[in-house]
Design a protein around this motif. Sequence first.
Motif, PDB file in Angstrom:
ATOM      1  N   LYS A   1      59.715  30.214  67.601  1.00 31.04           N
ATOM      2  CA  LYS A   1      58.531  29.523  68.122  1.00 31.04           C
ATOM      3  C   LYS A   1      57.696  30.435  69.013  1.00 31.04           C
ATOM      4  N   THR A   2      58.337  31.500  69.563  1.00 34.67           N
ATOM      5  CA  THR A   2      57.628  32.434  70.434  1.00 34.67           C
ATOM      6  C   THR A   2      57.974  33.872  70.062  1.00 34.67           C
ATOM      7  N   ALA A  52      56.002  35.666  76.841  1.00 39.73           N
ATOM      8  CA  ALA A  52      56.270  34.907  75.617  1.00 39.73           C
ATOM      9  C   ALA A  52      54.953  34.374  75.077  1.00 39.73           C
ATOM     10  N   LYS A  83      53.198  32.034  72.107  1.00 37.76           N
ATOM     11  CA  LYS A  83      53.500  31.013  71.104  1.00 37.76           C
ATOM     12  C   LYS A  83      53.012  31.474  69.733  1.00 37.76           C
TER      13      LYS A  83
END
Length: 65
Positions: A17-18, A36, A38
Amino acid sequence: MVVPCYSPEDEGGSTAKTLGVIFADRKESATGKEEAVKLPNGGVFFNSAAAVTYWEDNAADALAW
């Protein structure tokens, strides 16, 4: 830019997801801590067959493969 290669026949896998990114200055020294980011569309699926073949320095060359 990374050119990923994988085989859809491999079992298992996960969705990231990241993506962790560390920025660097012109001397290739880190300018801060990892951030991080997305990933779009709910993430990116990968499995055990994912591999990096080599790096391309521009999108046009990476997309040609």
